[in-house]
Design an enzyme around this catalytic site. Structure first.
Site, PDB file in Angstrom:
ATOM      1  N   ARG A 132      36.439  34.326  60.096  1.00 51.33           N
ATOM      2  CA  ARG A 132      36.836  33.543  58.918  1.00 51.33           C
ATOM      3  C   ARG A 132      37.031  32.068  59.241  1.00 51.33           C
ATOM      4  NH1 ARG A 132      39.978  37.717  55.419  1.00 51.33           N
ATOM      5  NH2 ARG A 132      40.517  35.957  54.145  1.00 51.33           N
ATOM      6  N   TYR A 186      35.405  28.942  57.498  1.00 46.54           N
ATOM      7  CA  TYR A 186      35.995  28.527  56.217  1.00 46.54           C
ATOM      8  C   TYR A 186      37.358  27.878  56.452  1.00 46.54           C
ATOM      9  CZ  TYR A 186      37.604  28.930  51.351  1.00 46.54           C
ATOM     10  OH  TYR A 186      38.076  28.674  50.081  1.00 46.54           O
ATOM     11  N   GLN A 190      49.365  45.682  51.408  1.00 44.60           N
ATOM     12  CA  GLN A 190      49.364  44.227  51.591  1.00 44.60           C
ATOM     13  C   GLN A 190      49.441  43.574  50.215  1.00 44.60           C
ATOM     14  OE1 GLN A 190      46.775  46.229  51.965  1.00 44.60           O
ATOM     15  NE2 GLN A 190      44.811  45.208  52.060  1.00 44.60           N
ATOM     16  N   ASP A 240      42.784  39.693  58.292  1.00 46.27           N
ATOM     17  CA  ASP A 240      43.190  39.813  56.892  1.00 46.27           C
ATOM     18  C   ASP A 240      44.707  39.642  56.808  1.00 46.27           C
ATOM     19  OD1 ASP A 240      42.155  40.453  54.224  1.00 46.27           O
ATOM     20  OD2 ASP A 240      43.579  42.110  54.322  1.00 46.27           O
TER      21      ASP A 240
HETATM   22  N1  NAD Z   1      38.578  30.938  43.750  1.00 48.46           N
HETATM   23  C1  NAD Z   1      39.590  30.915  44.587  1.00 48.46           C
HETATM   24  O1  NAD Z   1      40.433  31.818  44.569  1.00 48.46           O
HETATM   25  C2  NAD Z   1      39.779  29.763  45.552  1.00 48.46           C
HETATM   26  C3  NAD Z   1      40.881  29.785  46.406  1.00 48.46           C
HETATM   27  C4  NAD Z   1      41.065  28.746  47.301  1.00 48.46           C
HETATM   28  C5  NAD Z   1      40.179  27.691  47.327  1.00 48.46           C
HETATM   29  N2  NAD Z   1      39.119  27.682  46.503  1.00 48.46           N
HETATM   30  C6  NAD Z   1      38.186  26.557  46.615  1.00 48.46           C
HETATM   31  O2  NAD Z   1      37.768  26.117  45.332  1.00 48.46           O
HETATM   32  C7  NAD Z   1      36.384  25.723  45.386  1.00 48.46           C
HETATM   33  C8  NAD Z   1      35.610  26.484  44.327  1.00 48.46           C
HETATM   34  O3  NAD Z   1      35.715  27.884  44.578  1.00 48.46           O
HETATM   35  P1  NAD Z   1      35.040  28.965  43.632  1.00 48.46           P
HETATM   36  O4  NAD Z   1      35.903  30.155  43.650  1.00 48.46           O
HETATM   37  O5  NAD Z   1      34.680  28.353  42.356  1.00 48.46           O
HETATM   38  O6  NAD Z   1      33.746  29.326  44.487  1.00 48.46           O
HETATM   39  P2  NAD Z   1      32.213  29.336  44.083  1.00 48.46           P
HETATM   40  O7  NAD Z   1      31.460  29.857  45.241  1.00 48.46           O
HETATM   41  O8  NAD Z   1      32.033  30.006  42.760  1.00 48.46           O
HETATM   42  O9  NAD Z   1      31.912  27.781  43.871  1.00 48.46           O
HETATM   43  C9  NAD Z   1      31.536  26.921  44.905  1.00 48.46           C
HETATM   44  C10 NAD Z   1      30.392  26.079  44.394  1.00 48.46           C
HETATM   45  O10 NAD Z   1      30.002  25.173  45.429  1.00 48.46           O
HETATM   46  C11 NAD Z   1      28.570  25.162  45.509  1.00 48.46           C
HETATM   47  N3  NAD Z   1      28.191  24.770  46.859  1.00 48.46           N
HETATM   48  C12 NAD Z   1      28.332  25.466  48.014  1.00 48.46           C
HETATM   49  N4  NAD Z   1      27.848  24.764  49.039  1.00 48.46           N
HETATM   50  C13 NAD Z   1      27.399  23.588  48.529  1.00 48.46           C
HETATM   51  C14 NAD Z   1      26.760  22.459  49.096  1.00 48.46           C
HETATM   52  N5  NAD Z   1      26.519  22.381  50.414  1.00 48.46           N
HETATM   53  N6  NAD Z   1      26.395  21.443  48.268  1.00 48.46           N
HETATM   54  C15 NAD Z   1      26.639  21.518  46.930  1.00 48.46           C
HETATM   55  N7  NAD Z   1      27.233  22.570  46.340  1.00 48.46           N
HETATM   56  C16 NAD Z   1      27.601  23.596  47.141  1.00 48.46           C
HETATM   57  C17 NAD Z   1      28.160  26.575  45.171  1.00 48.46           C
HETATM   58  O11 NAD Z   1      26.814  26.702  44.776  1.00 48.46           O
HETATM   59  C18 NAD Z   1      29.150  26.907  44.050  1.00 48.46           C
HETATM   60  O12 NAD Z   1      28.663  26.541  42.788  1.00 48.46           O
HETATM   61  C19 NAD Z   1      35.900  25.987  46.798  1.00 48.46           C
HETATM   62  O13 NAD Z   1      35.945  24.792  47.522  1.00 48.46           O
HETATM   63  C20 NAD Z   1      36.918  26.955  47.344  1.00 48.46           C
HETATM   64  O14 NAD Z   1      37.058  26.836  48.732  1.00 48.46           O
HETATM   65  C21 NAD Z   1      38.883  28.706  45.619  1.00 48.46           C
END
Ligand code: NAD
Length: 322
Positions: free
Chosen positions: A148, A151, A215, A279
């Protein structure tokens, strides 16, 4: 960048075709802004934006944030990064590059334009936490070399870059640490617990619990999360974060599975599988800072949010059948 009319801004949403990003585009357009959505469609989907293409204030640009971007905007949200373990472990090197190079490119853009930039960071920066609930002052317990790590460490490095651009170049930054968020437009095959359980229940398949299901996790509904992000962006330059944004109500994974089964009217059995590496046992945000600084707290109860999410997945399955 000075605008000649009202409070309308041109806002860049990197990762705008994804789950959270597409809801953010909706919200900003609803507020009357122009939105430039930038996404390479790695995990995002055009269907998340179909309803926006007719809007003259919306523009989509297919672009990978690992490469520099030259556009003119008034604010930048960086959400570009695959967020589910299945997706971010598919190409871990690319995941780290997206977090790190993506942050450098978007920070460079913000510096040139002298505009505010918000980073969608994550509760994963806390790793497998030894403190509960997690406050922003907790430094985390992260494995730097695990499956992990691409990320977790990528997001940690992005935070470092944000704060160094702030200290070194006086950039106005906002760092939101997002906790588990769910809702319509989650990817049905992203392996995240809410989408997994709902899809398994709707298909009548066994619902898989990793470990014994004791969990705990907290689940924030997407509308609440977007309100939190937008409120953070609206703060003055003295507010940088990091600020936790999530829902502190804690549920065991077993409780979630049972709720999904009940709400879908499914007869799926619950089965157990071994826990994946690293996890976390427990994950719950301390949102005192968001309450004080942003006057924000989540409003949508898990039961209501699940109803809306189940409805979305039912429609998605029905559309796939036609
Ligand atoms: N959903 C959650 O629970 C959660 C929790 C913590 C953090 N986040 C953060 O929020 C953000 C959005 O998450 P999400 O759940 O919508 O995920 P998601 O995967 O649906 O959205 C991420 C988007 O980024 C785009 N992407 C990925 N790599 C890219 C690149 N190199 N260039 C351009 N676009 C790129 C993908 O195509 C996608 O549309 C992320 O940064 C994620 O780390 C989300």
């Amino acid at each position: 960048m000075a605008r000649l009319y009202d409070n309308r801004k041109r806002i860049l949403v990197a990762g705008g075709a994804g789950f959270l990003g597409s809801h953010l585009c909706d919200r900003l357009l609803d507020q009357g802004h122009e939105v430039l959505c930038v996404d390479n469609l790695f995990t995002g989907a055009k269907r998340n934006l179909n309803h926006l293409h007719a809007n003259p204030r919306f523009e989509f640009l297919r672009h990978d944030v690992c490469f520099p971007l030259y556009v003119e905007v008034d604010e930048i949200y960086n959400l570009a990064c695959p967020a589910s373990p299945i997706h971010y472990q598919h190409d871990p090197v690319q995941t780290t590059k997206t977090s790190v190079h993506g942050a450098i490119n978007l920070l460079g853009l913000a510096k040139r334009l002298k505009v505010k930039i918000l980073q969608a960071s994550t509760s994963e920066v806390y790793g497998n936490p030894t403190e509960h609930p997690q406050t922003e002052s907790y430094w985390g317990n992260v494995n730097p070399i695990g499956a992990r790590s691409c990320y977790d460490e990528g997001k940690r490095c992005a935070e470092t870059l944000f704060f160094d651009y702030h200290r070194q170049h006086g950039l106005a930054i906002k760092v939101a640490r997002i906790f588990n968020t769910y809702g319509p437009r989650m990817h049905p095959a992203d392996g995240r617990v809410v989408s997994n359980f709902i899809m398994q229940a709707l298909r009548g398949e066994a619902i898989t619990l990793y470990g014994d299901g004791s969990q705990t996790r907290s689940f924030c509904y997407v509308d609440d999360l977007i309100t939190g992000l937008v409120s953070l962006m609206e703060t003055g330059p003295e507010v940088t974060g990091p600020i936790n944004i999530g829902n502190p109500a804690e549920f065991t994974i077993r409780e979630l599975a049972e709720l999904c089964r009940e709400k879908t009217g499914s007869e799926s059995e619950l089965v157990h599988r071994p826990l994946p590496q690293d996890d976390p046992r427990q994950r719950r945000p301390d949102i005192s800072l968001a309450k004080t600084v942003l006057d924000w707290s989540p409003e949508v109860a898990l039961s209501d949010g699940l109803d809306r999410t189940i409805d979305y997945f039912k429609k998605l399955m029905a559309a796939a059948r036609h």
